[in-house]
Design a protein around this motif. Structure first.
Motif, PDB file in Angstrom:
ATOM      1  N   GLY A 112       2.961   1.351  13.403  1.00 61.41           N
ATOM      2  CA  GLY A 112       1.918   1.864  12.527  1.00 61.41           C
ATOM      3  C   GLY A 112       2.385   2.110  11.107  1.00 61.41           C
ATOM      4  O   GLY A 112       1.765   2.894  10.373  1.00 61.41           O
ATOM      5  N   ASP A 113       3.460   1.442  10.696  1.00 58.63           N
ATOM      6  CA  ASP A 113       3.972   1.596   9.331  1.00 58.63           C
ATOM      7  C   ASP A 113       3.341   0.507   8.462  1.00 58.63           C
ATOM      8  O   ASP A 113       3.853  -0.610   8.358  1.00 58.63           O
ATOM      9  CB  ASP A 113       5.499   1.487   9.327  1.00 58.63           C
ATOM     10  CG  ASP A 113       6.123   1.867   7.984  1.00 58.63           C
ATOM     11  OD1 ASP A 113       5.427   1.750   6.952  1.00 58.63           O
ATOM     12  OD2 ASP A 113       7.303   2.273   7.963  1.00 58.63           O
ATOM     13  N   ASP A 114       2.228   0.841   7.829  1.00 55.44           N
ATOM     14  CA  ASP A 114       1.491  -0.140   7.028  1.00 55.44           C
ATOM     15  C   ASP A 114       2.277  -0.615   5.813  1.00 55.44           C
ATOM     16  O   ASP A 114       2.158  -1.777   5.400  1.00 55.44           O
ATOM     17  CB  ASP A 114       0.159   0.456   6.561  1.00 55.44           C
ATOM     18  CG  ASP A 114      -0.800   0.713   7.710  1.00 55.44           C
ATOM     19  OD1 ASP A 114      -0.661   0.052   8.754  1.00 55.44           O
ATOM     20  OD2 ASP A 114      -1.681   1.584   7.562  1.00 55.44           O
TER      21      ASP A 114
ATOM     22  N   PRO B 135       0.818  -1.224   0.000  1.00 51.29           N
ATOM     23  CA  PRO B 135       0.000   0.000   0.000  1.00 51.29           C
ATOM     24  C   PRO B 135       0.852   1.273   0.000  1.00 51.29           C
ATOM     25  O   PRO B 135       0.895   2.032   0.982  1.00 51.29           O
ATOM     26  CB  PRO B 135      -0.804  -0.135   1.301  1.00 51.29           C
ATOM     27  CG  PRO B 135       0.088  -0.893   2.223  1.00 51.29           C
ATOM     28  CD  PRO B 135       0.828  -1.881   1.331  1.00 51.29           C
TER      29      PRO B 135
ATOM     30  N   ARG C 205       4.363  -3.145  12.418  1.00 53.32           N
ATOM     31  CA  ARG C 205       2.954  -3.092  12.841  1.00 53.32           C
ATOM     32  C   ARG C 205       2.806  -2.250  14.101  1.00 53.32           C
ATOM     33  O   ARG C 205       1.902  -1.401  14.178  1.00 53.32           O
ATOM     34  CB  ARG C 205       2.464  -4.513  13.098  1.00 53.32           C
ATOM     35  CG  ARG C 205       0.990  -4.603  13.543  1.00 53.32           C
ATOM     36  CD  ARG C 205       0.691  -5.980  14.106  1.00 53.32           C
ATOM     37  NE  ARG C 205       1.549  -6.274  15.247  1.00 53.32           N
ATOM     38  CZ  ARG C 205       1.841  -7.501  15.669  1.00 53.32           C
ATOM     39  NH1 ARG C 205       1.373  -8.558  15.045  1.00 53.32           N
ATOM     40  NH2 ARG C 205       2.625  -7.676  16.724  1.00 53.32           N
TER      41      ARG C 205
ATOM     42  N   GLY D  22       5.096  -2.913   7.041  1.00 49.58           N
ATOM     43  CA  GLY D  22       4.450  -4.106   7.565  1.00 49.58           C
ATOM     44  C   GLY D  22       4.039  -5.050   6.452  1.00 49.58           C
ATOM     45  O   GLY D  22       4.225  -6.272   6.550  1.00 49.58           O
ATOM     46  N   ALA D  23       3.467  -4.506   5.371  1.00 47.79           N
ATOM     47  CA  ALA D  23       3.060  -5.328   4.233  1.00 47.79           C
ATOM     48  C   ALA D  23       4.271  -5.941   3.540  1.00 47.79           C
ATOM     49  O   ALA D  23       4.258  -7.108   3.140  1.00 47.79           O
ATOM     50  CB  ALA D  23       2.258  -4.494   3.235  1.00 47.79           C
TER      51      ALA D  23
ATOM     52  N   LYS E 137      -0.081   4.673   1.394  1.00 43.95           N
ATOM     53  CA  LYS E 137      -0.094   4.920   2.846  1.00 43.95           C
ATOM     54  C   LYS E 137       1.284   5.287   3.390  1.00 43.95           C
ATOM     55  O   LYS E 137       1.466   5.365   4.604  1.00 43.95           O
ATOM     56  CB  LYS E 137      -0.616   3.679   3.579  1.00 43.95           C
ATOM     57  CG  LYS E 137      -2.069   3.354   3.286  1.00 43.95           C
ATOM     58  CD  LYS E 137      -2.534   2.164   4.105  1.00 43.95           C
ATOM     59  CE  LYS E 137      -3.998   1.839   3.832  1.00 43.95           C
ATOM     60  NZ  LYS E 137      -4.468   0.675   4.640  1.00 43.95           N
ATOM     61  N   GLN E 138       2.257   5.530   2.491  1.00 38.86           N
ATOM     62  CA  GLN E 138       3.603   5.887   2.929  1.00 38.86           C
ATOM     63  C   GLN E 138       3.536   7.113   3.825  1.00 38.86           C
ATOM     64  O   GLN E 138       2.963   8.145   3.475  1.00 38.86           O
ATOM     65  CB  GLN E 138       4.486   6.196   1.724  1.00 38.86           C
ATOM     66  CG  GLN E 138       5.951   6.357   2.051  1.00 38.86           C
ATOM     67  CD  GLN E 138       6.734   5.094   1.780  1.00 38.86           C
ATOM     68  OE1 GLN E 138       6.642   4.536   0.689  1.00 38.86           O
ATOM     69  NE2 GLN E 138       7.487   4.632   2.745  1.00 38.86           N
ATOM     70  N   ASP E 139       4.115   6.998   5.019  1.00 38.26           N
ATOM     71  CA  ASP E 139       4.085   8.065   6.020  1.00 38.26           C
ATOM     72  C   ASP E 139       5.517   8.414   6.387  1.00 38.26           C
ATOM     73  O   ASP E 139       6.217   7.622   7.027  1.00 38.26           O
ATOM     74  CB  ASP E 139       3.310   7.592   7.250  1.00 38.26           C
ATOM     75  CG  ASP E 139       3.156   8.663   8.315  1.00 38.26           C
ATOM     76  OD1 ASP E 139       3.847   9.694   8.233  1.00 38.26           O
ATOM     77  OD2 ASP E 139       2.351   8.454   9.249  1.00 38.26           O
TER      78      ASP E 139
ATOM     79  N   ARG F 197       8.387  -7.384  10.847  1.00 40.46           N
ATOM     80  CA  ARG F 197       6.969  -7.172  10.556  1.00 40.46           C
ATOM     81  C   ARG F 197       6.234  -6.716  11.813  1.00 40.46           C
ATOM     82  O   ARG F 197       5.414  -5.795  11.775  1.00 40.46           O
ATOM     83  CB  ARG F 197       6.354  -8.459  10.012  1.00 40.46           C
ATOM     84  CG  ARG F 197       4.856  -8.357   9.748  1.00 40.46           C
ATOM     85  CD  ARG F 197       4.235  -9.737   9.600  1.00 40.46           C
ATOM     86  NE  ARG F 197       2.783  -9.653   9.513  1.00 40.46           N
ATOM     87  CZ  ARG F 197       1.968 -10.685   9.679  1.00 40.46           C
ATOM     88  NH1 ARG F 197       2.453 -11.878   9.952  1.00 40.46           N
ATOM     89  NH2 ARG F 197       0.666 -10.537   9.594  1.00 40.46           N
TER      90      ARG F 197
ATOM     91  N   LYS G 268       7.091   7.846   9.839  1.00 37.00           N
ATOM     92  CA  LYS G 268       7.455   6.493  10.277  1.00 37.00           C
ATOM     93  C   LYS G 268       8.851   6.096   9.793  1.00 37.00           C
ATOM     94  O   LYS G 268       9.426   5.128  10.287  1.00 37.00           O
ATOM     95  CB  LYS G 268       6.457   5.464   9.749  1.00 37.00           C
ATOM     96  CG  LYS G 268       4.989   5.799  10.005  1.00 37.00           C
ATOM     97  CD  LYS G 268       4.655   5.800  11.481  1.00 37.00           C
ATOM     98  CE  LYS G 268       3.162   6.068  11.680  1.00 37.00           C
ATOM     99  NZ  LYS G 268       2.802   6.210  13.110  1.00 37.00           N
TER     100      LYS G 268
END
Length: 273
Positions: free
Chosen positions: A158-160, A33, A155, A163-164, A36-38, A151, A41
């Motif tokens: 909060g780094d989606d 995703p 998680r 994590g993926a 959703k890069q933030d 992973r 994080k």
């Protein structure tokens, strides 16, 4: 008529491939995703961890070419090596994309990193297919353990995106370890004593591919939080492997005494089995 060892290896690979094609294949472009890069994080510590993983994965040309040279006479093993190389190359690519897209590394920094990587070559740590199968079972198990830990860290942070990434590559590594375990079961059926001897020999000399190849490898793993402890290696990788292969600790202790000389002193050899 009983099937030959070569035919059995082919069947093990075919089962591996069928599962990969029907259940495990993933896309860097569609299954991460990126939207959703933030940037908040993407800390320096995260960058250091991902970079060392990326660096180790980028030696795939060496891993795959040397692996193919060794295994070319056995179809199942050789074709697994080609499939493995594709999947590992994807791991290096997705790590690279994360570092670039997050702003943790610039294209110029990656240019310098790649130049450094390709100035050195990885060589086979062991010289037979069976020994490298032992090595693969241990190395892939250790890599899965490390990636699964990352992973969980992603998680919790909060780094989606990360994590993926670690979800998909950890699942690949688990599958690779499973293939090697199946091949070791085949080897045990063919020659139990010599297979256990090889496993003892490899375990006593085990180190990750980047150890001795990537500058300051162990300190970078420790300082960035990317590595796993010797205790975790023992509990999460070595003992479960013995259990799966139905090798008792008594058998392995006896083999270690014969095939793991006291002069070997790396941290993996010091782990008691």
């Amino acid at each position: 008529m009983p099937s030959t060892k070569r035919e059995q290896a082919y069947r093990i690979y075919l089962e591996f491939l069928e599962t990969a094609e029907s259940k495990r294949r993933w896309s860097i472009f569609n299954d991460v995703p990126w939207e959703k890069q933030d940037a908040s994080k993407a800390t320096d510590e995260v960058g250091d961890r991902v970079e060392i993983f990326c660096t180790e994965e980028l030696y795939v040309p060496d891993y795959s070419s040397r692996g193919l040279d060794l295994s070319r006479s056995m179809f199942g093993m050789a074709w697994f090596q080609t499939c493995w190389a594709f999947e590992e190359s994807r791991h290096g690519l997705v790590f690279r994309e994360y570092l670039i897209r997050s702003g943790l590394r610039s294209p110029a920094e990656f240019e310098a990193l790649e130049t450094a990587i390709f100035s050195a070559r990885w060589e086979l740590p062991f010289q037979t297919v069976r020994q490298m199968t032992c090595y693969g079972a241990l190395q892939e198990g250790a890599t899965f353990t490390a990636y699964n830990l990352q992973r969980n860290k992603a998680r919790d942070a909060g780094d989606d995106v990360l994590g993926a990434i670690f979800f998909h590559i950890a699942r690949d590594e688990a599958a690779h370890a499973g293939f090697y375990r199946s091949m070791l079961q085949l080897e045990l059926g063919d020659d139990r004593e010599e297979t256990i001897a090889d496993l003892a020999y490899v375990l006593s000399r085990f180190k990750m591919p980047g150890d001795g190849l990537i500058p300051n490898y162990r300190s970078r793993l420790s300082n960035s939080g990317a590595g796993i402890s010797p205790r975790s290696f023992l509990v999460r990788v070595v003992w479960p492997l013995f259990t799966t292969l139905e090798i008792s600790r008594e058998e392995m202790k006896s083999a270690m005494k014969k095939h793991a000389p006291a002069t070997v002193s790396n941290e993996r050899a010091e782990i008691s089995v």
